[in-house]
Design an enzyme around this catalytic site. Structure first.
Site, mmCIF file in Angstrom:
data_model
loop_
_atom_site.group_PDB
_atom_site.id
_atom_site.type_symbol
_atom_site.label_atom_id
_atom_site.label_comp_id
_atom_site.label_asym_id
_atom_site.label_seq_id
_atom_site.Cartn_x
_atom_site.Cartn_y
_atom_site.Cartn_z
ATOM 1 N N LYS A 131 24.979 32.797 4.953
ATOM 2 C CA LYS A 131 24.776 33.881 3.998
ATOM 3 C C LYS A 131 25.742 33.793 2.813
ATOM 4 O O LYS A 131 25.450 34.306 1.739
ATOM 5 C CB LYS A 131 24.874 35.225 4.701
ATOM 6 C CG LYS A 131 23.691 35.442 5.638
ATOM 7 C CD LYS A 131 23.647 36.818 6.245
ATOM 8 C CE LYS A 131 22.362 37.018 7.036
ATOM 9 N NZ LYS A 131 22.309 36.177 8.266
HETATM 10 C C1 LIG Z 1 21.150 35.821 8.935
HETATM 11 C C2 LIG Z 1 21.206 34.683 9.877
HETATM 12 C C3 LIG Z 1 20.039 34.015 10.317
HETATM 13 C C4 LIG Z 1 18.653 34.465 9.937
HETATM 14 O O1 LIG Z 1 18.359 34.232 8.576
HETATM 15 P P1 LIG Z 1 17.094 34.953 7.902
HETATM 16 O O2 LIG Z 1 17.228 34.642 6.454
HETATM 17 O O3 LIG Z 1 17.239 36.415 8.193
HETATM 18 O O4 LIG Z 1 15.861 34.383 8.511
HETATM 19 C C5 LIG Z 1 20.193 32.910 11.143
HETATM 20 N N1 LIG Z 1 21.411 32.497 11.550
HETATM 21 C C6 LIG Z 1 22.552 33.120 11.152
HETATM 22 C C7 LIG Z 1 23.854 32.620 11.658
HETATM 23 C C8 LIG Z 1 22.498 34.223 10.300
HETATM 24 O O5 LIG Z 1 23.633 34.829 9.910
#
Ligand SMILES: *Cc1c(COP(=O)(O)O)cnc(C)c1O
Length: 497
Positions: A131
């Site tokens: 993120k």
């Molecule tokens: C947020 C997250 C996901 C999922 O990503 P999306 O964009 O919501 O599909 C997967 N793995 C981790 C470690 C995350 O923080």
């Protein structure tokens, strides 16, 4: 570039990138998308192959944010994607500096079933989860836009871990921005708690709510639904439907593609159809990450398959297998050991459905009305579902037992420690390997964030990047509040004066 809503409202209006940057949903409840996807040429692909991450990000983003002057956008992405911000790459010493400079290094595992299998490291940023890739850009975009208009923004969010810390690290010290982040008091792991609460920046407010994550989430909804309060205190969000977050993620699909095809001989004279294909597997929850892959593919990047990997919360896997989209209630949403994928409905999914239905807003409106009133929809019998394959999508799901055995197997076979979400990706990727087609699994977090499960799988401690030594012992700054929307409003009022 003009942006439109998936549900068709304001079809005649013009919305630039900057117009939609600070907002969330379109006013009809739809999501924003560009009125058409920009296309890349073989000439561009050939030139982009050798660019640094920041310069590649500039080339991709300028196609989507043509209302930001090019020199300013270029400076902004160069400030965002710097080696010292993505300094938590694997491997010590000599290899380390070079890998950090790559921002998203590709980590080759081996060849399985004739397919080169690798990890695209997206979690070397400040909070060790993918993120950061988008949120760091968002922080700089917010500061840039607010400075131009002289506005302020108060970001209100609820987190159970990854999103909140990524937002706080992206917004810390930014002019014009404050963050009020609600988290369930004493419910996060010691590592995640320390990551957030150890921030001492004056514009970051950690509010530990006496309740569970859903209580925190409900408070955010209640405050956001008070439109007068929201307008008066310039309340904004940074959730995963934010278009700038999605578009920032498009960049690393290009980057991963170039890294996985580095050895191939292609140039500007190679017809696009003759460029090698690469498949990507994406550990998925809200469909934000893989939606960016879909957009890269629509732009013409030669992506073969987009493999959606879920955990036990398999809303998306069910859809891609059967054509039935059925959102889950709280009782059917499991707490798993890949918690950042524990979702009951996928908030970005509507963007793909819009494209799948040939960009027909009336049908999108009808289907998502059914989601609200009947909890889902069924495309199995319509011709639309048959077209899913044309978009490259396939899927699979993982479970705790599979997660544990995959972490163990990747450790034994390749001496590589992976986190629980990435393990879900690897286990599903292995169902879709095809000879000669590189399979890139997106590594969405580092193992240290989920140390307890690593201990269960490997009977050893997770690797801790040097910058995180002693994190849990740092002084923490947070405020405990009852699960009461009025008390949160009072807190915001008192701290925005
Ligand atoms: C947020 C997250 C996901 C999922 O990503 P999306 O964009 O919501 O599909 C997967 N793995 C981790 C470690 C995350 O923080």
């Amino acid at each position: 570039m003009n942006y439109i809503s998936t549900r068709g409202a304001g079809a005649g209006e013009r919305h630039t990138f900057s117009d939609i940057l600070l907002g969330g949903l379109a006013k009809d409840g739809g999501l924003y998308l560009p009125s058409e996807y920009p296309r890349v040429s073989a000439d561009e692909l050939a030139r982009w192959r050798t660019l640094s991450y920041a310069d590649l990000a500039f080339e991709v983003l300028r196609k989507f944010c043509d209302d930001i002057p090019e020199d300013e956008l270029h400076a902004l992405v160069r400030r965002t994607y710097r080696a010292d911000v993505y300094a938590n790459a694997r491997g010590g010493d000599a290899a380390h500096a070079g890998r950090a400079a790559e921002i998203t290094p590709l980590h080759a595992l081996g060849v399985e079933n004739g397919a080169p299998l690798s990890l695209l490291e997206l979690s070397n940023g400040p909070t060790l989860a993918f993120k950061d890739m988008a949120m760091q850009l968002l922080g700089n975009l917010f500061e840039y836009t607010l400075a131009k208009t002289g506005q302020h923004l108060n970001i209100l969010g609820a987190t159970s871990g990854d999103t909140g810390s990524a937002a706080e690290y992206a917004m810390r010290g930014k002019h014009g921005v404050r963050v009020f982040m609600l988290s369930p008091n004493r419910k996060m792991s010691a590592f995640q708690t320390a990551q957030m609460y150890s921030l001492q920046d004056e514009n970051i407010f950690n509010l530990a709510v006496e309740g569970v994550f859903d209580d925190a989430q409900d408070i955010v909804k209640a405050v956001s639904n008070d439109h007068a309060f929201k307008a008066r205190y310039a309340i904004g969000t940074v959730n995963s439907i934010n278009w700038a977050r999605v578009v920032a993620q498009v960049v690393y699909y290009f980057r991963g593609y170039f890294a996985a095809t580095r050895e191939q001989h292609v140039d500007a004279s190679t017809a696009l159809a003759d460029w090698p294909k690469v498949s990507f597997t994406v550990p998925s929850g809200n469909f934000g990450n893989v939606c960016a892959g879909h957009i890269a593919r629509m732009m013409g990047l030669p992506i073969h398959r987009l493999v959606v990997a879920t955990n036990e919360n398999d809303v998306l896997d069910e859809f891609f297998r059967t054509g039935v989209y059925r959102v889950r209630g709280a009782a059917e949403t499991f707490h798993t050991t890949s918690p950042s994928m524990d979702i009951s409905k996928a908030s970005n999914f509507e963007r793909f459905i819009y494209d799948l239905l040939g960009r027909d807003p009336a049908r999108v409106r009808a289907l998502f009305h059914d989601v609200e009133t009947q909890g889902g929809f069924d495309l199995a019998k319509s011709g639309d579902f048959a077209r899913v394959a044309q978009f490259g999508f396939v899927s699979g799901r993982s479970t705790h037992a599979v997660r544990i055995s995959t972490i163990r197997d990747i450790w034994d076979r390749y001496a590589t420690m992976i986190d629980t979400h990435t393990a879900d990706g690897v286990s599903v990727a292995r169902q879709y390997l095809e000879p000669g087609i590189p399979m890139v699994v997106l590594e969405t977090a580092q193992p240290i964030k989920f140390g307890e499960t690593i201990r269960e799988a490997l009977d050893r401690e997770a690797v801790r990047p040097p910058a995180f030594e002693g994190l849990e012992a740092l002084p923490q700054r947070f405020e405990v509040l009852p699960a009461d929307a009025q008390r949160v409003k009072d807190y915001i009022v008192a701290h925005t004066a």
